[in-house]
Scaffold this active site. Structure first.
Site, PDB file in Angstrom:
ATOM      1  N   ASP A 181       0.878  -1.176   0.000  1.00  9.55           N
ATOM      2  CA  ASP A 181       0.000   0.000   0.000  1.00  9.55           C
ATOM      3  C   ASP A 181       0.916   1.228   0.000  1.00  9.55           C
ATOM      4  O   ASP A 181       1.582   1.519   1.003  1.00  9.55           O
ATOM      5  CB  ASP A 181      -0.890  -0.015   1.252  1.00  9.55           C
ATOM      6  CG  ASP A 181      -1.797   1.208   1.311  1.00  9.55           C
ATOM      7  OD1 ASP A 181      -1.613   2.143   0.503  1.00  9.55           O
ATOM      8  OD2 ASP A 181      -2.691   1.225   2.179  1.00  9.55           O
ATOM      9  N   TYR A 183      -9.249  14.815  -6.964  1.00 10.47           N
ATOM     10  CA  TYR A 183      -8.333  14.162  -7.912  1.00 10.47           C
ATOM     11  C   TYR A 183      -7.489  15.179  -8.686  1.00 10.47           C
ATOM     12  O   TYR A 183      -6.250  15.039  -8.769  1.00 10.47           O
ATOM     13  CB  TYR A 183      -9.169  13.308  -8.877  1.00 10.47           C
ATOM     14  CG  TYR A 183      -8.378  12.498  -9.861  1.00 10.47           C
ATOM     15  CD1 TYR A 183      -7.915  11.227  -9.522  1.00 10.47           C
ATOM     16  CD2 TYR A 183      -8.093  12.982 -11.144  1.00 10.47           C
ATOM     17  CE1 TYR A 183      -7.197  10.465 -10.445  1.00 10.47           C
ATOM     18  CE2 TYR A 183      -7.382  12.235 -12.060  1.00 10.47           C
ATOM     19  CZ  TYR A 183      -6.933  10.975 -11.709  1.00 10.47           C
ATOM     20  OH  TYR A 183      -6.219  10.235 -12.624  1.00 10.47           O
ATOM     21  N   LYS A 238      -3.417  15.717  -8.464  1.00  8.87           N
ATOM     22  CA  LYS A 238      -2.518  15.470  -9.601  1.00  8.87           C
ATOM     23  C   LYS A 238      -1.674  16.720  -9.900  1.00  8.87           C
ATOM     24  O   LYS A 238      -0.520  16.603 -10.326  1.00  8.87           O
ATOM     25  CB  LYS A 238      -3.323  15.051 -10.831  1.00  8.87           C
ATOM     26  CG  LYS A 238      -3.952  13.661 -10.703  1.00  8.87           C
ATOM     27  CD  LYS A 238      -2.901  12.571 -10.659  1.00  8.87           C
ATOM     28  CE  LYS A 238      -3.498  11.179 -10.739  1.00  8.87           C
ATOM     29  NZ  LYS A 238      -2.469  10.123 -10.695  1.00  8.87           N
TER      30      LYS A 238
HETATM   31  P1  NAI Z   1      -6.020   0.914 -12.588  1.00  6.11           P
HETATM   32  O1  NAI Z   1      -7.067   0.829 -11.536  1.00  6.11           O
HETATM   33  O2  NAI Z   1      -6.148   0.040 -13.795  1.00  6.11           O
HETATM   34  O3  NAI Z   1      -4.592   0.677 -11.938  1.00  6.11           O
HETATM   35  C1  NAI Z   1      -4.237   1.261 -10.720  1.00  6.11           C
HETATM   36  C2  NAI Z   1      -3.579   0.220  -9.843  1.00  6.11           C
HETATM   37  O4  NAI Z   1      -3.164   0.870  -8.639  1.00  6.11           O
HETATM   38  C3  NAI Z   1      -4.511  -0.925  -9.428  1.00  6.11           C
HETATM   39  O5  NAI Z   1      -3.924  -2.178  -9.695  1.00  6.11           O
HETATM   40  C4  NAI Z   1      -4.697  -0.708  -7.935  1.00  6.11           C
HETATM   41  O6  NAI Z   1      -4.852  -1.926  -7.199  1.00  6.11           O
HETATM   42  C5  NAI Z   1      -3.398  -0.004  -7.572  1.00  6.11           C
HETATM   43  N1  NAI Z   1      -3.513   0.750  -6.316  1.00  6.11           N
HETATM   44  C6  NAI Z   1      -4.529   1.535  -5.918  1.00  6.11           C
HETATM   45  N2  NAI Z   1      -4.279   2.016  -4.687  1.00  6.11           N
HETATM   46  C7  NAI Z   1      -3.072   1.534  -4.324  1.00  6.11           C
HETATM   47  C8  NAI Z   1      -2.262   1.670  -3.163  1.00  6.11           C
HETATM   48  N3  NAI Z   1      -2.670   2.400  -2.112  1.00  6.11           N
HETATM   49  N4  NAI Z   1      -1.079   1.040  -3.124  1.00  6.11           N
HETATM   50  C9  NAI Z   1      -0.661   0.288  -4.172  1.00  6.11           C
HETATM   51  N5  NAI Z   1      -1.383   0.094  -5.272  1.00  6.11           N
HETATM   52  C10 NAI Z   1      -2.571   0.722  -5.351  1.00  6.11           C
HETATM   53  O7  NAI Z   1      -5.970   2.463 -13.047  1.00  6.11           O
HETATM   54  P2  NAI Z   1      -5.173   3.179 -14.225  1.00  6.11           P
HETATM   55  O8  NAI Z   1      -6.166   3.825 -15.078  1.00  6.11           O
HETATM   56  O9  NAI Z   1      -4.169   2.279 -14.815  1.00  6.11           O
HETATM   57  O10 NAI Z   1      -4.451   4.340 -13.419  1.00  6.11           O
HETATM   58  C11 NAI Z   1      -3.060   4.349 -13.176  1.00  6.11           C
HETATM   59  C12 NAI Z   1      -2.615   5.774 -12.877  1.00  6.11           C
HETATM   60  O11 NAI Z   1      -2.876   6.582 -14.035  1.00  6.11           O
HETATM   61  C13 NAI Z   1      -3.375   6.432 -11.726  1.00  6.11           C
HETATM   62  O12 NAI Z   1      -2.502   7.263 -11.012  1.00  6.11           O
HETATM   63  C14 NAI Z   1      -4.406   7.281 -12.439  1.00  6.11           C
HETATM   64  O13 NAI Z   1      -4.797   8.370 -11.663  1.00  6.11           O
HETATM   65  C15 NAI Z   1      -3.608   7.717 -13.646  1.00  6.11           C
HETATM   66  N6  NAI Z   1      -4.407   8.189 -14.759  1.00  6.11           N
HETATM   67  C16 NAI Z   1      -5.297   7.357 -15.386  1.00  6.11           C
HETATM   68  C17 NAI Z   1      -6.069   7.840 -16.424  1.00  6.11           C
HETATM   69  C18 NAI Z   1      -7.049   6.988 -17.156  1.00  6.11           C
HETATM   70  O14 NAI Z   1      -7.806   7.535 -17.984  1.00  6.11           O
HETATM   71  N7  NAI Z   1      -7.106   5.674 -16.935  1.00  6.11           N
HETATM   72  C19 NAI Z   1      -5.959   9.241 -16.873  1.00  6.11           C
HETATM   73  C20 NAI Z   1      -4.991  10.016 -16.156  1.00  6.11           C
HETATM   74  C21 NAI Z   1      -4.243   9.492 -15.134  1.00  6.11           C
END
Ligand code: NAI
Length: 277
Positions: free
Chosen positions: A62, A154, A158
């Site tokens: 975490d 959020y 960011k």
């Molecule tokens: P996702 O949900 O597919 O992946 C995020 C991962 O982070 C998950 O596997 C989750 O279990 C893990 N996670 C969450 N809280 C955690 C913690 N406290 N400790 C360790 N792991 C943790 O989401 P996605 O879309 O791949 O997002 C990845 C990053 O990209 C995030 O920071 C998100 O804000 C950012 N992002 C995503 C966008 C999108 O459109 N999908 C757009 C802009 C930014």
């Protein structure tokens, strides 16, 4: 393994590595020859990945917990040595709720994971890298850091990631450590897919404001990460690179009626379609 042999092996840590952008980064860095440590808080998904991708060292973590990060860093240090690359992709999303309905516990949790988690990782591993005089840190920001949207926890969180990236680039730069961020546009990852399926987001809406009229793939974000961590980006530090299919270029066009496909293009598309029928 001797210290010299360890140096030959490039080590990369990816947080949030079990899903979406993080998982794409894990795959891309593996393909580029890194020994990859994938850290995530989702234990169930990690169990599946341990079967599917045993070449990755998966760890449950975490990122918002200082204690867990301390333990993780000690383990990484003794088993793999100081990483060359850390990608902070762990993050959580926010629902589009009215300002008065914003739950402050949810607000704080979003900051704890998205900002504090990235900062803790940067501080712990950035200081270790700086002692060796090398290394690259990558934060995942968002286009919401660069243009206002109704995501009151959020977006500002960011924006703080962008600011932290710049501050740390200044602090760690003299020792040879680079710090950059990637600001994704809308990427079709599991949380966005879930929102589309639940009717909370519309895929058309998410694409319409982007100059390229589409969303971004996780692999396209991983490509930018792979570039920024490589020696091709050796002179780049302290930047936030948008990878957004032109959302920043197109998002304000609504004032003038929105982005439009030119009549000529529309005609040729129609002709092509008719030709195919
Ligand atoms: P996702 O949900 O597919 O992946 C995020 C991962 O982070 C998950 O596997 C989750 O279990 C893990 N996670 C969450 N809280 C955690 C913690 N406290 N400790 C360790 N792991 C943790 O989401 P996605 O879309 O791949 O997002 C990845 C990053 O990209 C995030 O920071 C998100 O804000 C950012 N992002 C995503 C966008 C999108 O459109 N999908 C757009 C802009 C930014």
């Amino acid at each position: 393994m001797s210290a010299l042999e360890q140096e030959k092996e490039r080590i990369a840590i990816v947080t949030g590595g079990a899903s979406g952008i993080g998982l794409a980064a894990v795959e891309r860095l593996l393909a580029d020859g890194y020994r990859v440590i994938g850290a995530d808080r989702n234990g169930e998904q990690l169990a599946n990945l341990t079967q599917d991708k045993p070449e990755v060292a998966w760890r449950e973590l975490d990122v918002s917990s200082q204690t867990e990060i301390d333990g993780f860093r000690q383990e990484v240090d003794s088993r793999f040595g100081c990483p060359h690359v850390v990608v902070n992709a762990a993050g959580i999303m926010q629902d589009n709720v009215p300002l008065d309905a914003m739950d402050m516990e949810e607000h704080d949790r979003i900051w704890d994971v998205n900002y504090r988690g990235s900062f803790l990782m940067c501080r712990n591993f950035g200081l270790a890298m700086s002692a060796l005089g090398r290394g690259v840190l990558i934060n995942i920001a968002s286009i919401t850091a660069l243009r206002p949207l109704p995501l009151f926890a959020y977006g500002p969180g960011k924006a703080a990631v962008v600011s932290m990236t710049e501050s740390l680039a200044g602090h760690l730069g003299p020792s040879g450590v680079r710090v950059n961020a990637v600001a994704p546009g809308f990427v079709l990852t599991p949380p966005i897919k879930a929102k589309i399926e639940a009717g909370l987001r519309d895929a058309e809406d998410l694409s319409r404001s982007a100059a390229l009229q589409r969303m971004v793939t996780p692999e396209e974000i991983a490509e930018a990460i792979a570039f920024l961590v490589s020696d091709r980006a050796a002179a780049i530090t302290g930047i936030t690179l948008p990878v957004d299919a032109g959302w920043l270029a197109g998002s304000s066009w609504g004032t003038y009626g929105g982005l439009r496909v030119s009549e000529q293009t529309q005609d040729s598309r129609t002709r092509n379609q008719e030709g195919m029928e």
